[in-house]
Scaffold this motif. Structure first.
Motif, PDB file in Angstrom:
ATOM      1  N   LYS A 332       0.824  -1.214   0.000  1.00 45.46           N
ATOM      2  CA  LYS A 332       0.000   0.000   0.000  1.00 45.46           C
ATOM      3  C   LYS A 332       0.858   1.265   0.000  1.00 45.46           C
ATOM      4  N   ARG A 333       1.914   1.268   0.841  1.00 43.91           N
ATOM      5  CA  ARG A 333       2.756   2.465   0.908  1.00 43.91           C
ATOM      6  C   ARG A 333       3.440   2.744  -0.434  1.00 43.91           C
ATOM      7  N   ARG A 334       3.890   1.677  -1.070  1.00 42.06           N
ATOM      8  CA  ARG A 334       4.566   1.829  -2.359  1.00 42.06           C
ATOM      9  C   ARG A 334       3.571   2.345  -3.420  1.00 42.06           C
ATOM     10  N   TYR A 335       2.343   1.839  -3.370  1.00 47.94           N
ATOM     11  CA  TYR A 335       1.322   2.282  -4.315  1.00 47.94           C
ATOM     12  C   TYR A 335       0.957   3.749  -4.066  1.00 47.94           C
ATOM     13  N   ASP A 336       0.851   4.134  -2.801  1.00 47.31           N
ATOM     14  CA  ASP A 336       0.513   5.528  -2.467  1.00 47.31           C
ATOM     15  C   ASP A 336       1.598   6.489  -2.947  1.00 47.31           C
ATOM     16  N   LYS A 337       2.850   6.062  -2.815  1.00 47.03           N
ATOM     17  CA  LYS A 337       3.963   6.918  -3.268  1.00 47.03           C
ATOM     18  C   LYS A 337       3.932   7.085  -4.785  1.00 47.03           C
ATOM     19  N   TYR A 338       3.583   6.010  -5.471  1.00 48.44           N
ATOM     20  CA  TYR A 338       3.473   6.101  -6.935  1.00 48.44           C
ATOM     21  C   TYR A 338       2.322   7.033  -7.314  1.00 48.44           C
ATOM     22  N   ARG A 339       1.229   6.924  -6.606  1.00 56.37           N
ATOM     23  CA  ARG A 339       0.062   7.767  -6.897  1.00 56.37           C
ATOM     24  C   ARG A 339       0.384   9.244  -6.646  1.00 56.37           C
ATOM     25  N   ASP A 340       1.247   9.496  -5.644  1.00 53.73           N
ATOM     26  CA  ASP A 340       1.618  10.880  -5.324  1.00 53.73           C
ATOM     27  C   ASP A 340       2.369  11.559  -6.464  1.00 53.73           C
ATOM     28  N   ILE A 341       3.193  10.786  -7.198  1.00 52.66           N
ATOM     29  CA  ILE A 341       3.972  11.405  -8.276  1.00 52.66           C
ATOM     30  C   ILE A 341       3.346  11.180  -9.648  1.00 52.66           C
ATOM     31  N   TYR A 342       2.226  10.487  -9.667  1.00 52.26           N
ATOM     32  CA  TYR A 342       1.621  10.079 -10.945  1.00 52.26           C
ATOM     33  C   TYR A 342       1.297  11.283 -11.837  1.00 52.26           C
ATOM     34  N   ALA A 343       0.644  12.284 -11.276  1.00 53.46           N
ATOM     35  CA  ALA A 343       0.228  13.444 -12.084  1.00 53.46           C
ATOM     36  C   ALA A 343       1.445  14.154 -12.672  1.00 53.46           C
ATOM     37  N   GLN A 344       2.473  14.295 -11.874  1.00 52.63           N
ATOM     38  CA  GLN A 344       3.685  14.959 -12.353  1.00 52.63           C
ATOM     39  C   GLN A 344       4.314  14.178 -13.512  1.00 52.63           C
TER      40      GLN A 344
END
Length: 516
Positions: A332-344
Motif C-alpha cells: 500500500k505504501r509503495r502504491y501511495d507513493k506512486y500515486r503521489d507522483i503520478y500526475a507529475q
C-alpha cells in the motif's frame, strides 16, 4: 541367487521425511506433521516481521535461516556465533519462526535433515535400528552436499564403515546454496580406510573437447583434477569467436546452429546470468527458431520485469486495471507513493525518456529496495531490471518501448504455437537456453557458451577472491563438458548490458588461447 533388495533409493530430504514419519515422535514430531513450502514459510515470516524495517525482507530472513539450518546451527547457537545488530534480529526471528512451525506441527525442508540428525544423535536405540537396516550406503554428487547432508551420511555410516561416495571436485558449483567442496576431503579423514577409484573415462564428449576442459580446469590449485579420456578420439576442435557486440555474437550463434543442423540433433546456448537470455530470446524469436528456456522464466514474464512494466503501462494508460492491481500488491505504501507522483509524471510524458521515468519511479516508490543485493536470487532480479533498462535506452519514448515489449510478448505466443512445425534448424528441433548452473547433468550435441568476459564469466561478485574465481572456473568447466560433438566459445568486444555499453575485457579463463 535371490533378488537383491536395494532398501532405499531417493533424496536426502525424502529419506529424512520418511524417518521422521516413523520415529519422529521420539523428539516431539507428530506423525501427521506437514511440510511447509516456500509460500508457507514466507507467510510465517511476514506474520513475525510486520513491525521490522522494510529493508529486512522475508527472503532475507529465510535465506539466513536456511543457511543456518544447513550448518546445523540452532537459534540459540546463532546468537552465540554472531553478535552484530542484524544477526541479533535474525536470531530472534529464527527463534520465533521455529515456535510458529512447532505450533502448527510443521517442518520446512531444512528441518527434515536437521531433525533427522537430532533424532539419530539423541536416541541411540533409533540410530542402532537404522545402522542395522542400512549397512551399505552410497551417495552420489557428493561435492554438492552441505554440512547437514555430510553429517547425516557420517552418522548413518560410521558403524558399518560401508560408505561409497561419488563426486568430482571440478563440478562443485553450488557454494551459494550451501554446498561445501571440502566434504570430499573430510570424508577421507572421517573414513580412514577409504579407497579412491578415479573414473576418468568419459562417454559423452570427443577428446578435443575433453582436452580443452582439462586445459581450463587445471589452472585451479585448491582441489584434485581428473584427466578425462574417451574412446571417441576423433572430433572437431573447439571454436572460438570474438564478436563486435552482443548482436553480432548471437547472430553468429544462430548462423552456426543452422550450419550444424544436419550434423547435430540437440543444441544448447549457455550463459552465466539469467539477464543474458533477453538478447538471445529476442534474436531466436525474430529468426523463427523455436527455443525452450530450461529452468527459468522468459525475460518479459519474470516477476520483477512485469512489476516495472506495470508502473509504465499504468502511467501511459490510467484505465489499465491489471497493472494497477499488480502495483497494489507490491504494498500500500509503495502504491501511495506512486500515486503521489503520478500526475507529475503524466505531465512529463513528452519530455522524459523511458529510462528517466524508470529512475523516477524507483526513487519515489523505493521499488528496488524490495531486493537485497547480498542475496543471490535478489541480485539476479536486480540484474534483470538493469537489463530491462538496456531495452529502455534503445526505445526512449515510453509508448514505443511498451509497443516493443508487446511485440516480443506476442512472438512468445506465436513461438509456442509453432513449436511442432518445421523450423530453420530442422523438424521438431529446438534450441535449449539455460544458465551454466542449470546445465549441470545435461548433454547436447552442440553447445555454445556465450559472454566469456570479465565481470560476466567470471561473474563480478566472484572476482575479489581466489575461491570465488575457482568456482567460476569450475562452472565454465561444467559447461564445456556438456558438449558431445561441437563446442563454441564466444565473447563480445563491446557489450550493451545492464543499461550500459562498455568495452569488455576477455575472460581470464581464455588466457591460454592466443588466437582469441
Amino acid at each position: 541367487m535371490g533378488a537383491v533388495h536395494l532398501g532405499y533409493v531417493g533424496t536426502f530430504h525424502t529419506f529424512c521425511a520418511k524417518m521422521l514419519r516413523i520415529d519422529g515422535e521420539e523428539i516431539g514430531i507428530p506423525k501427521n506433521y506437514v511440510i511447509y513450502d516456500d509460500n508457507d514459510q514466507r507467510d510465517v515470516i511476514k506474520k513475525i516481521t510486520k513491525s521490522l524495517p522494510s529493508r529486512f525482507t522475508p527472503s532475507y530472513f529465510l535465506n539466513r535461516i536456511s543457511g543456518a539450518k544447513n550448518e546445523l546451527i540452532t537459534p540459540e547457537k546463532y546468537r552465540q556465533l554472531f553478535s552484530d545488530y542484524s544477526s541479533e534480529i535474525i536470531a530472534g526471528v529464527y527463534q520465533q519462526y521455529q515456535k510458529e512451525l512447532t505450533k502448527c506441527s510443521a517442518l520446512d525442508f531444512d528441518d527434515l535433515l536437521m531433525k533427522a540428525i537430532e533424532l539419530l544423535k539423541t536416541r541411540p536405540e533409533i540410530l542402532q535400528k537404522y545402522h542395522n537396516k542400512y549397512q551399505y550406503l552410497m551417495v552420489d554428487e557428493f561435492q554438492d552436499t552441505n554440512v547437514a547432508q555430510y553429517t547425516l551420511t557420517k552418522v548413518l555410516g560410521e558403524a558399518s564403515q560401508n560408505v561409497t561416495i561419488v563426486g568430482d571436485f571440478s563440478q562443485s558449483i553450488y557454494s551459494w546454496r550451501g554446498a561445501d567442496i571440502r566434504n570430499l576431503q573430510k570424508f577421507e579423514t572421517d573414513f580412514p580406510n577409504t579407497k579412491i577409484f578415479k573414473l576418468e573415462q568419459n562417454y559423452r564428449s570427443t577428446q578435443p573437447i575433453l582436452n580443452y576442459a582439462y586445459e581450463v580446469i587445471s589452472v585451479n590449485r585448491s582441489h584434485p583434477i581428473l584427466g578425462l579420456f574417451t574412446d571417441n578420439t576423433v572430433g572437431e576442435e573447439v571454436v572460438f569467436y570474438e564478436a563486435d557486440d552482443e548482436q553480432d555474437e548471437i547472430f553468429y550463434v544462430i548462423d552456426e546452429i543452422q550450419k550444424s543442423s544436419d550434423d547435430c540433433e540437440s543444441f544448447a546456448v549457455l550463459y552465466r546470468t539469467n539477464a543474458q537470455s533477453r538478447v538471445i530470446e529476442e534474436a531466436l524469436l525474430h529468426q523463427s527458431i523455436p527455443y525452450v528456456l530450461i529452468g527459468g522464466t522468459r525475460f518479459y514474464e519474470r516477476k520483477e520485469v512485469k512489476d516495472v512494466l506495470s508502473y509504465l503501462r499504468l502511467l501511459v494508460n490510467p484505465n489499465d486495471e491489471v497493472s494497477q492491481e499488480r502495483i497494489k500488491k507490491l504494498g500500500k505504501r509503495r502504491y501511495d507513493k506512486y500515486r503521489d507522483i503520478y500526475a507529475q509524471l503524466r505531465d512529463e510524458l513528452a519530455d522524459k525518456s523511458t529510462a528517466e521515468f524508470m529512475d523516477d519511479i524507483f526513487n519515489a516508490t523505493g521499488y528496488l529496495q524490495i531486493y537485497n543485493p547480498d542475496e543471490t536470487e535478489d541480485y539476479a532480479r536486480l540484474e534483470n531490471i538493469k537489463e530491462l533498462k538496456s531495452v529502455a535506452l534503445n526505445f526512449p519514448i515510453v509508448i514505443e518501448f511498451l509497443e516493443q515489449v508487446a511485440l516480443v510478448e506476442s512472438e512468445y505466443s506465436d513461438d509456442e504455437k509453432n513449436q511442432s512445425r518445421n523450423s530453420l534448424i530442422g523438424p521438431n528441433k529446438t534450441v535449449k537456453l539455460m544458465t551454466l548452473h542449470q546445465a549441470k547433468g545435461l548433454e547436447f550435441d552442440c553447445v555454445f557458451i556465450v559472454g566469456l568476459e570479465e565481470g560476466i564469466l567470471p561473474h563480478a561478485k566472484a572476482m575479489d577472491e581466489e575461491f570465488g574465481v575457482e568456482e567460476e572456473r569450475r562452472l565454465f568447466y561444467v559447461g564445456i563438458t556438456r558438449a558431445r560433438k561441437k563446442l563454441y566459445i564466444t565473447r563480445a568486444r563491446r557489450r550493451f548490458i545492464f543499461g550500459r555499453r562498455n568495452d569488455s575485457i576477455k575472460s581470464r579463463f581464455l588466457s591460454g588461447n592466443s588466437d582469441y
